[in-house]
Design an enzyme around this catalytic site. Sequence first.
Site, PDB file in Angstrom:
ATOM      1  N   ARG A  71      84.554  63.787  95.816  1.00  0.00           N
ATOM      2  CA  ARG A  71      85.496  62.723  95.440  1.00  0.00           C
ATOM      3  C   ARG A  71      86.687  62.745  96.406  1.00  0.00           C
ATOM      4  NH1 ARG A  71      87.442  63.425  89.429  1.00  0.00           N
ATOM      5  NH2 ARG A  71      85.393  62.619  88.885  1.00  0.00           N
ATOM      6  N   ARG A 140      95.760  64.783  89.872  1.00  0.00           N
ATOM      7  CA  ARG A 140      94.615  64.103  90.515  1.00  0.00           C
ATOM      8  C   ARG A 140      95.079  62.922  91.367  1.00  0.00           C
ATOM      9  NH1 ARG A 140      89.759  65.033  87.634  1.00  0.00           N
ATOM     10  NH2 ARG A 140      89.792  67.159  86.831  1.00  0.00           N
ATOM     11  N   LYS A 203      93.483  69.007  83.769  1.00  0.00           N
ATOM     12  CA  LYS A 203      93.762  67.926  84.726  1.00  0.00           C
ATOM     13  C   LYS A 203      95.037  67.173  84.360  1.00  0.00           C
ATOM     14  CE  LYS A 203      89.750  65.988  83.690  1.00  0.00           C
ATOM     15  NZ  LYS A 203      88.617  65.072  83.446  1.00  0.00           N
ATOM     16  N   LYS A 205      97.174  63.362  85.351  1.00  0.00           N
ATOM     17  CA  LYS A 205      96.957  62.074  86.023  1.00  0.00           C
ATOM     18  C   LYS A 205      98.216  61.214  86.021  1.00  0.00           C
ATOM     19  CE  LYS A 205      92.054  62.053  85.009  1.00  0.00           C
ATOM     20  NZ  LYS A 205      90.921  61.371  84.355  1.00  0.00           N
ATOM     21  N   CYS A 432      81.124  53.899  83.288  1.00  0.00           N
ATOM     22  CA  CYS A 432      81.234  55.167  84.000  1.00  0.00           C
ATOM     23  C   CYS A 432      79.894  55.470  84.666  1.00  0.00           C
ATOM     24  CB  CYS A 432      81.620  56.278  83.035  1.00  0.00           C
ATOM     25  SG  CYS A 432      80.276  56.734  81.931  1.00  0.00           S
ATOM     26  N   CYS A 477      79.576  59.061  77.283  1.00  0.00           N
ATOM     27  CA  CYS A 477      79.976  60.101  76.335  1.00  0.00           C
ATOM     28  C   CYS A 477      81.426  59.844  75.960  1.00  0.00           C
ATOM     29  CB  CYS A 477      79.768  61.504  76.935  1.00  0.00           C
ATOM     30  SG  CYS A 477      81.120  62.079  77.970  1.00  0.00           S
ATOM     31  N   CYS A 481      85.619  58.066  80.746  1.00  0.00           N
ATOM     32  CA  CYS A 481      85.921  57.857  82.170  1.00  0.00           C
ATOM     33  C   CYS A 481      86.057  56.387  82.547  1.00  0.00           C
ATOM     34  CB  CYS A 481      84.857  58.524  83.031  1.00  0.00           C
ATOM     35  SG  CYS A 481      84.768  60.303  82.771  1.00  0.00           S
TER      36      CYS A 481
HETATM   37 FE1  SRM Z   1      86.002  61.426  84.301  1.00  0.00          FE
HETATM   38  C1  SRM Z   1      84.657  64.441  83.542  1.00  0.00           C
HETATM   39  C2  SRM Z   1      83.465  60.742  86.335  1.00  0.00           C
HETATM   40  C3  SRM Z   1      87.755  58.824  85.516  1.00  0.00           C
HETATM   41  C4  SRM Z   1      88.082  61.575  81.583  1.00  0.00           C
HETATM   42  N1  SRM Z   1      84.374  62.465  84.908  1.00  0.00           N
HETATM   43  C5  SRM Z   1      84.020  63.721  84.505  1.00  0.00           C
HETATM   44  C6  SRM Z   1      82.838  64.231  85.333  1.00  0.00           C
HETATM   45  C7  SRM Z   1      83.383  64.954  86.513  1.00  0.00           C
HETATM   46  C8  SRM Z   1      81.809  65.061  84.556  1.00  0.00           C
HETATM   47  C9  SRM Z   1      81.946  66.560  84.564  1.00  0.00           C
HETATM   48  O1  SRM Z   1      83.029  67.089  84.272  1.00  0.00           O
HETATM   49  O2  SRM Z   1      80.938  67.210  84.843  1.00  0.00           O
HETATM   50  C10 SRM Z   1      82.212  62.875  85.735  1.00  0.00           C
HETATM   51  C11 SRM Z   1      81.366  62.874  87.007  1.00  0.00           C
HETATM   52  C12 SRM Z   1      80.276  61.846  86.894  1.00  0.00           C
HETATM   53  C13 SRM Z   1      79.580  61.606  88.163  1.00  0.00           C
HETATM   54  O3  SRM Z   1      78.366  61.890  88.241  1.00  0.00           O
HETATM   55  O4  SRM Z   1      80.197  61.086  89.089  1.00  0.00           O
HETATM   56  C14 SRM Z   1      83.415  61.961  85.689  1.00  0.00           C
HETATM   57  N2  SRM Z   1      85.717  60.122  85.761  1.00  0.00           N
HETATM   58  C15 SRM Z   1      84.555  59.926  86.425  1.00  0.00           C
HETATM   59  C16 SRM Z   1      84.604  58.657  87.258  1.00  0.00           C
HETATM   60  C17 SRM Z   1      83.806  58.742  88.543  1.00  0.00           C
HETATM   61  C18 SRM Z   1      84.156  57.488  86.362  1.00  0.00           C
HETATM   62  C19 SRM Z   1      83.767  56.210  87.055  1.00  0.00           C
HETATM   63  O5  SRM Z   1      82.692  55.740  86.713  1.00  0.00           O
HETATM   64  O6  SRM Z   1      84.519  55.675  87.873  1.00  0.00           O
HETATM   65  C20 SRM Z   1      86.124  58.542  87.433  1.00  0.00           C
HETATM   66  C21 SRM Z   1      86.632  59.291  88.629  1.00  0.00           C
HETATM   67  C22 SRM Z   1      88.112  59.232  88.714  1.00  0.00           C
HETATM   68  C23 SRM Z   1      88.693  59.722  90.000  1.00  0.00           C
HETATM   69  O7  SRM Z   1      88.423  59.114  91.031  1.00  0.00           O
HETATM   70  O8  SRM Z   1      89.482  60.671  89.964  1.00  0.00           O
HETATM   71  C24 SRM Z   1      86.611  59.201  86.164  1.00  0.00           C
HETATM   72  N3  SRM Z   1      87.668  60.423  83.717  1.00  0.00           N
HETATM   73  C25 SRM Z   1      88.161  59.299  84.298  1.00  0.00           C
HETATM   74  C26 SRM Z   1      89.126  58.671  83.442  1.00  0.00           C
HETATM   75  C27 SRM Z   1      89.831  57.348  83.702  1.00  0.00           C
HETATM   76  C28 SRM Z   1      91.143  57.525  84.404  1.00  0.00           C
HETATM   77  O9  SRM Z   1      91.506  58.633  84.797  1.00  0.00           O
HETATM   78  O10 SRM Z   1      91.827  56.521  84.559  1.00  0.00           O
HETATM   79  C29 SRM Z   1      89.203  59.459  82.292  1.00  0.00           C
HETATM   80  C30 SRM Z   1      90.047  59.142  81.044  1.00  0.00           C
HETATM   81  C31 SRM Z   1      91.480  59.436  81.212  1.00  0.00           C
HETATM   82  C32 SRM Z   1      91.754  60.868  80.861  1.00  0.00           C
HETATM   83  O11 SRM Z   1      91.669  61.717  81.733  1.00  0.00           O
HETATM   84  O12 SRM Z   1      92.020  61.135  79.676  1.00  0.00           O
HETATM   85  C33 SRM Z   1      88.294  60.558  82.491  1.00  0.00           C
HETATM   86  N4  SRM Z   1      86.343  62.811  82.855  1.00  0.00           N
HETATM   87  C34 SRM Z   1      87.196  62.634  81.786  1.00  0.00           C
HETATM   88  C35 SRM Z   1      87.039  63.755  80.892  1.00  0.00           C
HETATM   89  C36 SRM Z   1      87.830  63.974  79.580  1.00  0.00           C
HETATM   90  C37 SRM Z   1      89.078  64.718  79.862  1.00  0.00           C
HETATM   91  C38 SRM Z   1      89.882  65.073  78.639  1.00  0.00           C
HETATM   92  O13 SRM Z   1      90.876  65.739  78.792  1.00  0.00           O
HETATM   93  O14 SRM Z   1      89.570  64.696  77.539  1.00  0.00           O
HETATM   94  C39 SRM Z   1      86.051  64.581  81.459  1.00  0.00           C
HETATM   95  C40 SRM Z   1      85.501  65.898  80.885  1.00  0.00           C
HETATM   96  C41 SRM Z   1      86.353  67.069  81.190  1.00  0.00           C
HETATM   97  O15 SRM Z   1      87.341  67.007  81.936  1.00  0.00           O
HETATM   98  O16 SRM Z   1      86.039  68.108  80.632  1.00  0.00           O
HETATM   99  C42 SRM Z   1      85.623  63.948  82.677  1.00  0.00           C
HETATM  100 FE1  SF4 Z   2      80.641  58.970  81.616  1.00  0.00          FE
HETATM  101 FE2  SF4 Z   2      81.110  61.032  79.986  1.00  0.00          FE
HETATM  102 FE3  SF4 Z   2      80.131  61.457  82.399  1.00  0.00          FE
HETATM  103 FE4  SF4 Z   2      82.629  60.583  82.117  1.00  0.00          FE
HETATM  104  S1  SF4 Z   2      81.882  62.550  81.471  1.00  0.00           S
HETATM  105  S2  SF4 Z   2      81.098  59.877  83.625  1.00  0.00           S
HETATM  106  S3  SF4 Z   2      82.432  59.277  80.273  1.00  0.00           S
HETATM  107  S4  SF4 Z   2      79.124  60.302  80.745  1.00  0.00           S
END
Ligand code: SRM
Ligand code: SF4
Length: 570
Positions: A71, A140, A203, A205, A432, A477, A481
């Site tokens: 990323r 981030r 994390k 943001k 996502c 899930c 995201c």
């Molecule tokens: Fe996310 C985890 C993809 C934005 C909340 N996110 C993940 C992971 C890395 C899965 C993992 O931990 O193994 C995903 C990778 C999937 C893949 O195969 O690419 C993933 N998140 C994404 C992306 C690529 C979604 C998309 O389709 O665009 C976004 C990448 C953002 C970036 O460029 O930095 C992405 N994730 C977000 C957002 C939206 C935002 O930030 O505006 C959120 C919700 C806001 C927030 O953080 O609360 C988000 N991602 C999460 C979470 C839940 C975190 C929490 O504290 O509750 C996880 C799981 C974790 O961190 O344990 C997670």
């Molecule tokens: Fe989607 Fe959940 Fe994976 Fe984020 S962690 S990319 S919400 S399936």
Amino acid sequence: MDASAAETLKRDSDGLRGTLRDSLADAVTGSLRPGDQVLLKFHGSYQQDDRDLREERRRQKLEPAYQFMIRTRTPGGVLSPAQWLQLDAIASRYAERGLRITTRQALQLHGVLKRELKPTLQGINAALIDTIAACGDVNRNVTVAANPLQSAVHASVFAQAAALSEHLLPHTRAYYELWLDEERIAGGDDAESHYGATYLPRKFKIGFAIPPLNDVDAFAQDLGFIAVLEPRDGRDVLVGYNVVAGGGMGATHGDADTYPRLGDVLGFIHSGDVIATAVAVLTTQRDFGNRSDRKRARLKYTIDDRGLAWFKGEVERRAGFAFAPPRPSAFDHNGDRFGWVDGEDGRAHLTLAVPSGRVRDDGDARWQSGLRALALLLRDSEGVQFRLTPNQNLTLAGIPAALRVRVDALAAGHGIDTWRDATPLQRDALACVALPTCGLAMAEAERYLPALTAKVDALLAAHGIAGAPLHLRISGCPNGCSRPYLGEIALVGRAPGRYNLMLGADHRGQRLNTLYRDNIDEAQILAALDPLFARYATERATGERFGDFLVRAGVIAAPPARTIPLRLAS
Ligand code: SRM
Ligand code: SF4
């Protein structure tokens, strides 16, 4: 990994180096050692495996098809056309699934093999883009409004966001040593002045919004800066920001201690106080965030556990100034503006609707080839930018008037002028990544979205409201995201083919939606929407959006919205 193991790992990681060098050199497996998988995130990469192949590989007694997602750290999502071409070339060579625009204005490269991690990261850095802190328990990628209409203000806000992103980078040289072959300086000082030895509990943001557009979903950020503009001499100038803190989307099914939450309004600051404010919020979270339970370790829980008044006081004490009362401010939309927009300086901006941000040639829509052709056309035009939007789209910004016709022709020729004929539902929808790369996915999202929007569009048409604007968001899930809890309609994955149906957010990013039906399949989702669309078609007020209608009609009891000023810290 549980919280105490994660804290120990960070503390003992030798400045995020761990045993990554040995893990990478181990040719016996495509995987890294468990601790190194965690540390790799701070360098901007996740170990994954192709879930479509899991079962087959297990049957064949092979290890999972390990691969890596990388990323970028691209504050505000800004790249030059030349950088786009460089990343396109790197992705074509090393990333099985090409480039993917994320909801935080980054690019992800999926499907990179372990032995190719280093050349891929070197290639990205050769394009003068890095991946430092794109993941991990740190600040981030900083998101910034992609509104090209107010370019002078946009430029100032972008400059502040980019400076903040730099300011909050970890100090360790581990990244440069591991990936770019920098020599380690004996006795070098890796001390992390902002983060300390164990970095953040989780994390963190930051997003910058410029009203009336809330494309970054400021209330979903740990820390949001909402620009306050005032008219002077016939144009808007930036005077400062309303600051909001404690937003976040993630939750866990069945665990009421975890929940999506909108940020609280702390107050107004002058623009010169951005860095001091951010450092004060970040270090408060560093020192008081929950380090014993990672599910409760985000800033939103720190604020709820200790109280908003305490939090605001602590931040003011650290920053050395008090927040002023927030200035009036309003959002009208949290999507993107598609198609052509004229800028202030005679240049034009074109926002393309990229389905789920996936840059690949897919049937008639040849996104990879089309964007490559556009980058080749535009790379010698000074000031042209490729801007990734927080809604997974792409704005070609600053296009000279003379090139407009050729840009249109190239977009049409590659079938990527979808902003013209895609329905509002399709253009604004967010999904996502989910399967097959996301290790946490419980259900499909990105791969299912086209079929889903086609069915929902057909349902709208059946009720005589084809083309109604509607924000639909789906995630595989509950981690959220695609910021699904801010969708007027949202599906949150429970199991293959099954989702929670959430309804009733607004379209401004100021009101969360509410659970309407639990754990249902596609037929049940459409059956649940059918009578609601019927009522919306006949009972809506002029211009009333679906989410607002559901609340007014009492279909759902919505949580209160965030407007400014509202729910002020005392
Ligand atoms: Fe996310 C985890 C993809 C934005 C909340 N996110 C993940 C992971 C890395 C899965 C993992 O931990 O193994 C995903 C990778 C999937 C893949 O195969 O690419 C993933 N998140 C994404 C992306 C690529 C979604 C998309 O389709 O665009 C976004 C990448 C953002 C970036 O460029 O930095 C992405 N994730 C977000 C957002 C939206 C935002 O930030 O505006 C959120 C919700 C806001 C927030 O953080 O609360 C988000 N991602 C999460 C979470 C839940 C975190 C929490 O504290 O509750 C996880 C799981 C974790 O961190 O344990 C997670
Ligand atoms: Fe989607 Fe959940 Fe994976 Fe984020 S962690 S990319 S919400 S399936």
